[in-house]
Scaffold this motif. Structure first.
Motif: not given
Length: 142
Positions: A55-70
């Motif tokens: 639905k969102t196109g984003r992963c809901k898990i908040k961890d060190d993957m967030q900077p890697l996505y960017k």
């Protein structure tokens, strides 16, 4: 051109990191802007199959993957490195691969140039290369 090196080894300073640094150094010498992401010391959970990204196109898990996505979105090219553990990439590298599932819907990696860098001693090179290149193909990377 912007190139991101992802080091999927849990060991900082190991062979995979040395090889990725060599690739990035050559790219810099040719005028590319580079960045590197080490999974060592980071917390990257595996995909939990919640399907929220449908639905969102984003992963809901908040961890060190967030900077890697960017960083992956920033890059024109991705050099993905991992040692071969038991005939596949490391568990940490596999978590990175699985967590890009959310990118399938927005095609955020599509068209990016990608290359595998694998470090190993004896067995596992062929099947690991095929598996990593399968990830590239699934994501639409060149």
């Amino acid at each position: 051109m912007k190139i991101l090196g992802i080091v999927g080894s849990p060991r900082p300073g190991g062979n995979t990191e040395i090889m990725i640094e060599e690739v990035l150094s050559t790219a810099r010498d040719l005028g590319a802007e580079t960045d590197i992401f080490l999974v060592a010391g980071k917390t990257i959970s595996g995909c939990d199959g919640c399907h929220g990204c449908f639905k969102t196109g984003r992963c809901k898990i908040k961890d060190d993957m967030q900077p890697l996505y960017k960083k992956m979105e920033w890059a024109d090219g991705i050099v993905f490195g991992s040692p071969v553990y038991f005939n596949y990439v490391t568990a940490q590298a596999k978590a990175v691969i699985d967590r890009t599932f959310c990118y399938l819907f927005g095609h955020k990696l599509s068209g990016k140039v990608a290359a595998p860098v694998l470090s190993l001693r004896r067995i596992g090179a062929g099947q690991t290369r095929v598996q990593v290149q399968g990830w590239f193909i699934t994501q639409g990377m060149v």
